[in-house]
Design an enzyme around this catalytic site. Structure first.
Site, PDB file in Angstrom:
ATOM      1  N   ASP A 189       4.927   3.922  -0.103  1.00  0.00           N
ATOM      2  CA  ASP A 189       5.344   4.675   1.085  1.00  0.00           C
ATOM      3  C   ASP A 189       5.793   3.751   2.213  1.00  0.00           C
ATOM      4  O   ASP A 189       5.351   2.610   2.308  1.00  0.00           O
ATOM      5  CB  ASP A 189       4.189   5.551   1.584  1.00  0.00           C
ATOM      6  N   GLU A 190       6.697   4.263   3.052  1.00  0.00           N
ATOM      7  CA  GLU A 190       7.074   3.639   4.319  1.00  0.00           C
ATOM      8  C   GLU A 190       7.425   2.164   4.190  1.00  0.00           C
ATOM      9  O   GLU A 190       7.029   1.353   5.018  1.00  0.00           O
ATOM     10  CB  GLU A 190       5.937   3.832   5.337  1.00  0.00           C
TER      11      GLU A 190
END
Ligand code: IFG
Length: 515
Positions: free
Chosen positions: A328-329
């Site tokens: 993620d991210e």
């Protein structure tokens, strides 16, 4: 003299009569506030008496059933101060509590059970031992939540036939932003077990902390485990402690899923080993709560040696089938580098015999067979993943993030995804939440508790309760059997259970808590 005797007799009878009237003897099993709500409950109007002489039996020759019987006796001791004898048996006993495994048909599946409460015998039977464990949780909800000295414990008779909607029913604990002790994690596992959840996803690494010993890369914990959000002392699990958590969970039919978040959310590793950085310089340790600023060096070979060692060592002490690679991210990792990295890391996870889970961004990569994406924010990623044959774990931040504030007055938590009061947390259906993502695509539900603002077990409890039992019910009970107005009445009855377990829960004004 005679008058005194008569007077004493009258007083004794009056007291006896009052006591027997006040101690309501339960006879209607359908009046019990079960959470998760079972598929079917039929009352037979009598009462089983649990006493000091009640024996717990388990069918002989069934692996794991004795351990489940032992678990039941520990719980009976906690509740009623009794220490039942545990006996194996070749056939059903004439009295006592009896755990058995047999062929109950496909509908009951791996986790369903039949709980038969008779006047003399309580039988919990299932296709698999796990079903007996979940039947025990239901039986325990017919008893007082906390310690009682008033024996016998009277249990209304009847039959409960039950099985779950989804096979994956879990929560995530972020032990990276703030570190939590083995004891705290075990208590969190107890909460999951009480509500028939069967997965605990441990977020073991992030920018602020590396929480699991890796023998081949010792500075990950020496340096990466030395702090946390706010600059506290941090901490980490030795591999022995991690194994202690895994075994504690296993005894409660809970699978531990380890997550090493990468290539983003990796500052703790980058601060520990200069060679993991593209510029060859170690970063500073980070104790803030920003995200998206870190990345492993995806084109350096040492990065893949690092990942291989980490996945190998953790997989070797993880009996569960999954390894969560995060993903993620990764906001400072160019997309083609990210895809290249995720593709290589998936192959490493498969090499060590685990199935891949990743946050929904990994949908940009070529997903290996058996990969699962955890939907948290991006519907398009999730649809792309399903298009590539992946399964989905539903963790929509707007509904399932336990670190979201209840409302604007909540002193803990964040609110970037919105406020999540107890009704908001309950009133949604994973199988229809995202158009195009149906029950067939979904493994189940998971409620993540991120710990940027959560620093100890009391704060974990405040954010998890009373929303966690609702997620457990969403994972277990069919959507057409769920209704907020009916559920909140049952939840209100569990306030006493939370109190009995010393859970510091949020007394939502939306729930008619029993006084
Ligand atoms: N998003 C980040 C988490 C955490 C969270 C806090 C995911 C998958 C916001 N990533 O949720 O690390 O910071 O609510």
């Amino acid at each position: 003299m005679k008058n005194n005797l008569v007077l004493s007799a009258i007083m004794a009878f009056t007291i006896l009569f009052q006591v027997s009237c006040t101690k309501k003897i339960p006879t209607d099993l359908t009046k019990t506030s079960f959470i998760p709500k079972p598929v079917s409950v039929v009352a037979t109007g009598e009462t089983f008496e649990l006493t000091r002489s009640t024996v717990v039996y388990y069918q002989e020759g069934v692996e794991g059933l004795q351990q489940t019987a032992q678990y039941l006796t520990v719980e009976l001791n906690r509740i009623g101060g009794i220490t039942p004898t545990v006996n194996s048996t070749a056939e059903a006993p004439a009295s006592g509590i009896y755990l058995s495994v047999g062929d109950h048909g496909q509908e009951l599946g791996e986790e369903g059970y039949v709980l038969n409460i008779g006047k003399k015998v309580i039988n919990i039977s299932a296709n698999r031992v796990a079903g007996c464990f979940f039947g025990i949780q239901t039986l325990l909800q017919t008893m007082p939540a906390g310690q009682t000295t008033a024996l016998p414990i009277e249990i209304a008779t009847g039959t409960i036939r039950d099985f779950p909607e989804f096979g994956y029913r879990g929560a995530m604990l972020d032990v990276a932003r703030h570190f939590f002790s083995v004891q705290d994690v075990k208590r969190f596992i107890d909460f999951l077990a009480a509500y028939k959840m069967n997965v605990l996803h441990l977020h073991l690494s992030d920018d602020q902390g590396w929480r699991i010993e890796i023998k081949s890369w010792p500075k990950l914990t020496e340096i990466g485990g030395s702090t946390e959000v706010g600059g506290g002392e941090g901490g980490f699990y030795t591999q022995e402690q991690y194994t202690e958590i895994v075994n504690y969970a296993l005894e409660r039919n809970i699978t531990i899923i380890p997550e090493i978040d990468m290539p983003g959310h990796t500052n703790a590793a980058l601060a520990s080993y200069a060679e993991l950085n593209c510029n060859g310089k170690a970063t500073e340790l980070y104790t803030g709560i920003e995200v998206g600023f870190s990345t492993l060096c995806t084109r350096k070979e040492i990065t893949y040696q690092f990942v291989d060692d980490v996945v190998r060592e953790i997989s070797a002490i993880t009996p569960g089938p999954y390894f969560h690679i995060g993903g993620d991210e990764s906001l400072v990792t160019p997309l083609d580098d990210y895809v290249y990295f995720i593709n290589r890391v998936q192959d490493i996870v498969v090499k060590y015999g685990k199935k891949v889970i990743g946050w929904d961004e990994i949908a940009h990569a070529t997903l290996v067979d058996g990969a699962t994406v955890q939907f948290w924010a991006d519907v398009n990623n999730t649809k792309m993943a399903v298009g590539k044959g992946a399964k989905v774990i539903m963790s929509p931040a707007k509904k399932a993030y336990l670190d979201m504030k209840y409302d604007s007055t909540t002193h803990l938590g964040l609110h970037w995804a919105g406020y999540i009061e107890v009704d908001t947390a309950y009133i949604w259906d994973p199988a229809s939440y995202v158009a195009g993502i149906t029950k067939e695509n979904i493994l189940g539900i998971e409620s993540p508790l991120w710990s940027e603002t959560v620093t100890n077990i009391d704060e974990i409890e405040y954010m998890a309760f009373p929303r966690l039992p609702g997620y457990a019910e969403i994972g277990w009970t069919a959507p057409d059997a769920r209704n907020w107005d009916e559920y909140k009445q049952r939840l209100a009855q569990h306030g006493k259970r939370f109190e009995a377990m010393n859970i510091d829960f949020y007394r939502s004004p939306l729930v008619p808590w029993e006084q």
